[in-house]
Design an enzyme around this catalytic site. Structure first.
Site, PDB file in Angstrom:
ATOM      1  N   ASP A 120       0.826  -1.199   0.000  1.00 60.37           N
ATOM      2  CA  ASP A 120       0.000   0.000   0.000  1.00 60.37           C
ATOM      3  C   ASP A 120       0.865   1.256   0.000  1.00 60.37           C
ATOM      4  O   ASP A 120       1.839   1.352   0.747  1.00 60.37           O
ATOM      5  CB  ASP A 120      -0.897  -0.016   1.244  1.00 60.37           C
ATOM      6  CG  ASP A 120      -1.834   1.162   1.314  1.00 60.37           C
ATOM      7  OD1 ASP A 120      -2.748   1.239   0.475  1.00 60.37           O
ATOM      8  OD2 ASP A 120      -1.658   2.010   2.210  1.00 60.37           O
TER       9      ASP A 120
ATOM     10  N   GLU B  60       1.247  -0.172  -5.196  1.00 61.21           N
ATOM     11  CA  GLU B  60       0.125   0.742  -5.416  1.00 61.21           C
ATOM     12  C   GLU B  60       0.686   2.163  -5.518  1.00 61.21           C
ATOM     13  O   GLU B  60       0.406   3.029  -4.682  1.00 61.21           O
ATOM     14  CB  GLU B  60      -0.891   0.644  -4.268  1.00 61.21           C
ATOM     15  CG  GLU B  60      -2.162   1.435  -4.519  1.00 61.21           C
ATOM     16  CD  GLU B  60      -2.661   2.199  -3.299  1.00 61.21           C
ATOM     17  OE1 GLU B  60      -3.779   2.715  -3.354  1.00 61.21           O
ATOM     18  OE2 GLU B  60      -1.930   2.288  -2.302  1.00 61.21           O
TER      19      GLU B  60
END
Length: 540
Positions: free
Chosen positions: A202, A244
């Site tokens: 993330d 990401e």
């Protein structure tokens, strides 16, 4: 196969929303396990589980308060191991989340760091980014502009400010501290030990802070990710790292390194241009974004998507394009979120089956490995009256029984209400009904994924766009040494005649219906509104 991800189709599951196995109104890991046959039948081969670790759930689990366990709402570590084993038995892989940038302010690490009287304060005092002033790193942008006015938050107990690139209750870890770096390596190792086949990382751009920079994409961050990759390559070969990094394609190139950092990264700029091209009925946005996409190392791959758990982000478009897309796709301000649109795929495309299919045609045949979001395969709707991103995270609609077959709990105990409107309500839109209808969207997607799996060029082939006299038509080839595929998409709401100049006389075979069309320098046929065709160019 070490590069298995290049042929993969991913299915993103918000565990809370998928299936409740114990009747408490919350989806869980055993619920996911009970639906693995459905997932396998869909034609995907990799499950991406959104955060499942302990958390106060102020940011849907991305506010981690414990790294080495499962949130009790979702089950136990043994449930996770059982799920992985059951998935592997069906030929499915499982990837999990790693959130290295920050933790929850409820994490024991932060509680020790902020409290000078905590017995472990000396150990953790420098595990977060603290400052006597909130004037550092002023060139760093604020990401959640709807909620935050600063990247700093004053902590009364410690008497200092802490840095947070996201919500104020998510303090950033200090990756200049070697102990933090080692701790996050141990987290990755732990989940690989539990059976995970890959890790979605993330928000990787924000790991390190430096004065005089925007604190994004810094060399020190890349150095850490290379160390993480090298460790996983040695410890568990074949483990995939997915970044990401919401950046322009050229700016994400360093995340691939020389094939020695992340194996995959999301192609964020491509996604909005699929919607822009469909809104304008013109291929130019797609031509432009592909021209801006640099080559990546041979052992790497883009991850592509239409929708996901967040808003449809418009960070990677111009101001004018953003205004156009807001006005076109989100005329109601309740549909907008930060710099994006909080709608599911079917409502975005006005539940127009042809538009939904041509959008998937682009997703499944352009560069990269596609990611499908749970429920989009049946045309689920959203609930814009729900706060924040909850509107696109409602319970999966399995059948027309109470609570859509998601749970046996009383409706008032569900974590969110099921969609129950006239167009997208669970009595009308659900898996059971879609499975019974041969012409349903679900069965179309299953067939499309079967075709894609039979032709590796869709995942690995070189892409070459083809000139068309009509800008509403977007054509390209995908080529490997073993096959050459041709894809033609009609981006407009009107039927059009296709006339493609190809190299020489030959023939093509339609992958869907087997029709063979001979051509003499030029291939001619008609495409209906938002139509598409996939062909194999036959060897002469």
């Amino acid at each position: 196969m070490s590069n298995w991800f290049k042929d993969a189709v991913f299915y993103q599951i918000f565990v809370r929303a998928f299936c409740d196995s114990n009747g408490d109104g919350i989806g869980d890991l055993r619920g996911v396990m009970s639906k693995l046959d459905y997932v396998r039948a869909l034609g995907v081969d990799t499950i991406w589980l959104m955060p499942i670790t302990p958390s106060p759930l102020r940011d849907h689990g991305y506010d981690v308060s414990g790294h080495f366990d499962v949130h009790p709402d979702y089950g136990t570590l043994q449930d996770f191991r059982d799920l992985v084993n059951a998935a592997h038995a069906r030929g499915l892989r499982v990837i999990v989340e790693l959130v290295p940038n920050h933790t929850s302010d409820q994490h024991p690490w932060f509680q020790a760091s902020r409290d000078p009287n905590h017995p472990e304060h000396e150990k953790y005092r420098d595990w977060y980014v603290w400052s006597d002033t909130d004037q550092k790193y002023k060139e760093a942008r604020i990401i959640f502009i709807d909620y935050e006015t600063s990247n700093w938050k004053f902590d009364e107990l410690r008497g200092q400010y802490y840095w947070h690139r996201f919500f104020y209750h998510q303090p950033d870890l200090n990756f200049d501290n070697p102990e933090v770096q080692k701790a996050m390596m141990r987290v990755a190792q732990f989940w690989v030990d539990q059976g995970a086949d890959g890790i979605r990382v993330d928000a990787p751009p924000y790991l390190i802070e430096r004065e005089g920079t925007n604190c994004e994409n810094l060399p020190e961050s890349h150095a850490y990710y290379k160390r993480l990759r090298a460790f996983l390559d040695a410890y568990a070969p074949g483990t995939m790292l997915l970044a990401e990094a919401n950046q322009w394609a050229k700016d994400t190139l360093p995340y691939f390194g020389n094939g020695d950092e992340f194996q995959m990264n999301f192609h964020f700029p491509l996604m909005p241009r699929i919607f822009l091209a469909l809104a304008k009925g013109n291929r130019e946005p797609l031509d432009w974004v592909l021209a801006q996409t640099p080559p990546i190392p041979e052992n790497c791959q883009w991850a592509t998507f239409l929708r996901n758990h967040d808003e449809l982000t418009l960070e990677m478009v111009t101001t004018d394009e953003r205004e156009f897309m807001w006005n076109f796709y989100a005329p109601d301000v309740e549909m907008r979120k930060n710099l994006g649109i909080r709608r599911r795929l079917a409502p975005l495309l006005e539940n127009d089956r042809a538009r939904i299919q041509v959008a998937h045609s682009l997703l499944l045949t352009l560069i990269g490995s596609p990611v499908l979001y749970y429920g989009d395969e049946i045309g689920m709707g959203d609930n814009i009256k729900l706060d924040d991103r909850w509107g696109v995270r409602t319970p999966m609609q399995w059948d027309d029984s109470p609570d859509a077959g998601f749970s046996t709990a009383p409706s008032e105990k569900l974590y969110l209400p099921v969609i129950d409107d006239a167009v997208y309500g669970y009595k009308r839109v659900n898996v059971a009904q879609a499975e019974r209808a041969p012409d349903s969207l679900l069965n179309w997607i299953r067939h499309a994924l079967q075709l894609r799996a039979q032709h590796p060029a869709f995942g690995r082939g070189e892409l070459q766009t083809l000139a068309t006299k009509n800008p509403t038509l977007f054509a390209y080839t995908r080529t490997t040494p073993d096959e050459k595929l041709l894809v033609v998409n009609n981006l407009s709401a009107h039927a059009h005649n296709v006339s493609l100049e190809l190299d020489a006389r030959g023939s093509v075979r339609d992958l869907e219906n087997g029709e063979i069309i001979a051509f003499d320098d030029e291939l001619n046929f008609e495409l209906p509104r938002y139509g598409y065709r996939w062909f194999e160019i036959l060897q002469k």
